[in-house]
Design a protein around this motif. Structure first.
Motif, PDB file in Angstrom:
ATOM      1  N   ILE A  33      -3.531 -50.696 -16.465  1.00 53.60           N
ATOM      2  CA  ILE A  33      -3.903 -49.285 -16.406  1.00 53.60           C
ATOM      3  C   ILE A  33      -2.638 -48.454 -16.546  1.00 53.60           C
ATOM      4  O   ILE A  33      -1.538 -48.923 -16.265  1.00 53.60           O
ATOM      5  N   ILE A  34      -2.809 -47.235 -16.987  1.00 56.96           N
ATOM      6  CA  ILE A  34      -1.719 -46.266 -17.072  1.00 56.96           C
ATOM      7  C   ILE A  34      -2.021 -45.159 -16.066  1.00 56.96           C
ATOM      8  O   ILE A  34      -3.120 -44.609 -16.056  1.00 56.96           O
ATOM      9  N   VAL A  35      -1.057 -44.848 -15.218  1.00 64.83           N
ATOM     10  CA  VAL A  35      -1.222 -43.791 -14.221  1.00 64.83           C
ATOM     11  C   VAL A  35      -0.229 -42.674 -14.538  1.00 64.83           C
ATOM     12  O   VAL A  35       0.966 -42.915 -14.683  1.00 64.83           O
ATOM     13  N   ARG A  36      -0.760 -41.474 -14.668  1.00 61.82           N
ATOM     14  CA  ARG A  36       0.069 -40.289 -14.917  1.00 61.82           C
ATOM     15  C   ARG A  36       0.380 -39.645 -13.573  1.00 61.82           C
ATOM     16  O   ARG A  36      -0.483 -39.502 -12.718  1.00 61.82           O
ATOM     17  N   ARG A  37       1.655 -39.251 -13.376  1.00 65.70           N
ATOM     18  CA  ARG A  37       2.049 -38.639 -12.107  1.00 65.70           C
ATOM     19  C   ARG A  37       3.228 -37.703 -12.331  1.00 65.70           C
ATOM     20  O   ARG A  37       3.948 -37.818 -13.328  1.00 65.70           O
ATOM     21  N   PRO A  38       3.464 -36.785 -11.393  1.00 65.28           N
ATOM     22  CA  PRO A  38       4.652 -35.923 -11.488  1.00 65.28           C
ATOM     23  C   PRO A  38       5.920 -36.758 -11.248  1.00 65.28           C
ATOM     24  O   PRO A  38       5.913 -37.683 -10.435  1.00 65.28           O
ATOM     25  N   ALA A  39       6.975 -36.432 -11.944  1.00 67.50           N
ATOM     26  CA  ALA A  39       8.258 -37.127 -11.765  1.00 67.50           C
ATOM     27  C   ALA A  39       8.800 -36.876 -10.362  1.00 67.50           C
ATOM     28  O   ALA A  39       8.582 -35.809  -9.788  1.00 67.50           O
ATOM     29  N   ASP A  40       9.479 -37.878  -9.824  1.00 67.71           N
ATOM     30  CA  ASP A  40      10.058 -37.747  -8.489  1.00 67.71           C
ATOM     31  C   ASP A  40      11.270 -36.818  -8.469  1.00 67.71           C
ATOM     32  O   ASP A  40      11.485 -36.091  -7.517  1.00 67.71           O
ATOM     33  N   ARG A  41      12.078 -36.850  -9.519  1.00 68.06           N
ATOM     34  CA  ARG A  41      13.366 -36.149  -9.494  1.00 68.06           C
ATOM     35  C   ARG A  41      13.432 -34.881 -10.330  1.00 68.06           C
ATOM     36  O   ARG A  41      14.310 -34.066 -10.134  1.00 68.06           O
ATOM     37  N   VAL A  42      12.507 -34.730 -11.309  1.00 67.78           N
ATOM     38  CA  VAL A  42      12.581 -33.582 -12.214  1.00 67.78           C
ATOM     39  C   VAL A  42      11.300 -32.773 -12.082  1.00 67.78           C
ATOM     40  O   VAL A  42      10.213 -33.243 -12.428  1.00 67.78           O
ATOM     41  N   SER A  43      11.410 -31.575 -11.597  1.00 61.73           N
ATOM     42  CA  SER A  43      10.259 -30.704 -11.400  1.00 61.73           C
ATOM     43  C   SER A  43       9.599 -30.368 -12.740  1.00 61.73           C
ATOM     44  O   SER A  43      10.279 -30.076 -13.722  1.00 61.73           O
ATOM     45  N   GLY A  44       8.276 -30.434 -12.775  1.00 61.32           N
ATOM     46  CA  GLY A  44       7.535 -30.084 -13.982  1.00 61.32           C
ATOM     47  C   GLY A  44       7.430 -31.184 -15.021  1.00 61.32           C
ATOM     48  O   GLY A  44       6.791 -30.997 -16.048  1.00 61.32           O
ATOM     49  N   LEU A  45       8.038 -32.341 -14.778  1.00 63.90           N
ATOM     50  CA  LEU A  45       8.007 -33.451 -15.729  1.00 63.90           C
ATOM     51  C   LEU A  45       6.914 -34.435 -15.319  1.00 63.90           C
ATOM     52  O   LEU A  45       6.755 -34.745 -14.144  1.00 63.90           O
ATOM     53  N   THR A  46       6.148 -34.897 -16.293  1.00 64.22           N
ATOM     54  CA  THR A  46       5.116 -35.897 -16.048  1.00 64.22           C
ATOM     55  C   THR A  46       5.616 -37.246 -16.542  1.00 64.22           C
ATOM     56  O   THR A  46       6.181 -37.339 -17.628  1.00 64.22           O
ATOM     57  N   VAL A  47       5.416 -38.291 -15.737  1.00 61.94           N
ATOM     58  CA  VAL A  47       5.792 -39.639 -16.132  1.00 61.94           C
ATOM     59  C   VAL A  47       4.550 -40.527 -16.087  1.00 61.94           C
ATOM     60  O   VAL A  47       3.544 -40.190 -15.456  1.00 61.94           O
ATOM     61  N   TYR A  48       4.637 -41.659 -16.762  1.00 60.08           N
ATOM     62  CA  TYR A  48       3.529 -42.586 -16.854  1.00 60.08           C
ATOM     63  C   TYR A  48       3.978 -43.950 -16.354  1.00 60.08           C
ATOM     64  O   TYR A  48       5.018 -44.449 -16.768  1.00 60.08           O
ATOM     65  N   ASP A  49       3.185 -44.540 -15.465  1.00 61.15           N
ATOM     66  CA  ASP A  49       3.466 -45.875 -14.950  1.00 61.15           C
ATOM     67  C   ASP A  49       2.371 -46.805 -15.451  1.00 61.15           C
ATOM     68  O   ASP A  49       1.194 -46.442 -15.468  1.00 61.15           O
ATOM     69  N   ARG A  50       2.756 -48.009 -15.842  1.00 57.25           N
ATOM     70  CA  ARG A  50       1.794 -49.008 -16.318  1.00 57.25           C
ATOM     71  C   ARG A  50       1.745 -50.139 -15.308  1.00 57.25           C
ATOM     72  O   ARG A  50       2.757 -50.742 -14.989  1.00 57.25           O
ATOM     73  N   TYR A  51       0.558 -50.432 -14.800  1.00 57.89           N
ATOM     74  CA  TYR A  51       0.338 -51.524 -13.856  1.00 57.89           C
ATOM     75  C   TYR A  51      -0.492 -52.586 -14.544  1.00 57.89           C
ATOM     76  O   TYR A  51      -1.445 -52.270 -15.259  1.00 57.89           O
ATOM     77  N   VAL A  52      -0.115 -53.854 -14.365  1.00 58.84           N
ATOM     78  CA  VAL A  52      -0.725 -54.948 -15.120  1.00 58.84           C
ATOM     79  C   VAL A  52      -1.297 -56.017 -14.195  1.00 58.84           C
ATOM     80  O   VAL A  52      -0.952 -56.092 -13.014  1.00 58.84           O
ATOM     81  N   SER A  53      -2.139 -56.877 -14.760  1.00 59.19           N
ATOM     82  CA  SER A  53      -2.771 -57.943 -13.985  1.00 59.19           C
ATOM     83  C   SER A  53      -1.847 -59.151 -13.814  1.00 59.19           C
ATOM     84  O   SER A  53      -1.931 -59.855 -12.814  1.00 59.19           O
ATOM     85  N   SER A  54      -0.971 -59.393 -14.796  1.00 58.15           N
ATOM     86  CA  SER A  54      -0.085 -60.564 -14.739  1.00 58.15           C
ATOM     87  C   SER A  54       1.004 -60.424 -15.799  1.00 58.15           C
ATOM     88  O   SER A  54       0.983 -59.492 -16.606  1.00 58.15           O
ATOM     89  N   ALA A  55       1.903 -61.394 -15.836  1.00 56.89           N
ATOM     90  CA  ALA A  55       2.983 -61.398 -16.826  1.00 56.89           C
ATOM     91  C   ALA A  55       2.435 -61.515 -18.251  1.00 56.89           C
ATOM     92  O   ALA A  55       3.111 -61.140 -19.203  1.00 56.89           O
ATOM     93  N   ALA A  56       1.211 -62.001 -18.400  1.00 52.37           N
ATOM     94  CA  ALA A  56       0.603 -62.108 -19.726  1.00 52.37           C
ATOM     95  C   ALA A  56       0.438 -60.730 -20.382  1.00 52.37           C
ATOM     96  O   ALA A  56       0.361 -60.634 -21.606  1.00 52.37           O
ATOM     97  N   SER A  57       0.409 -59.674 -19.584  1.00 57.59           N
ATOM     98  CA  SER A  57       0.283 -58.313 -20.110  1.00 57.59           C
ATOM     99  C   SER A  57       1.633 -57.668 -20.406  1.00 57.59           C
ATOM    100  O   SER A  57       1.694 -56.529 -20.850  1.00 57.59           O
TER     101      SER A  57
END
Length: 90
Positions: A33-57
């Protein structure tokens, strides 16, 4: 980082399953899945995190590393993320 997922996007019955469990179910079903969230260090910046089921992804030069994050419904939720492997571990 606080995990807030938009249930209507890809998690069925998020209210019953909860944010963390719903995200885990989506990862099991879709592989990642891809999760969109506000950046921790830069105000107004959106970052994307990718979470996977295993190393196969992950890419060939990456390994799956367990990462714990805060979720709105539980204190900690654990997911795998792909990280570049050290040169000796590829």
């Amino acid at each position: 980082m606080l995990l807030r997922l938009h249930c209507e996007n890809y998690i069925t019955d998020c209210g019953a399953a909860g944010i963390c469990n719903g995200a885990m179910e989506a990862i099991r079903r879709d592989g990642a899945i891809i999760v969109r969230r506000p950046a921790d260090r830069v105000s107004g910046l959106t970052v994307y995190d990718r979470y996977v089921s295993s190393a196969a992804s992950c890419n060939a030069d990456e390994v799956a590393v367990l990462q714990e994050i805060k979720a709105v419904d539980v204190s900690m939720c654990a997911f795998f993320v792909c990280k570049h492997a050290p040169m000796g571990n590829r």
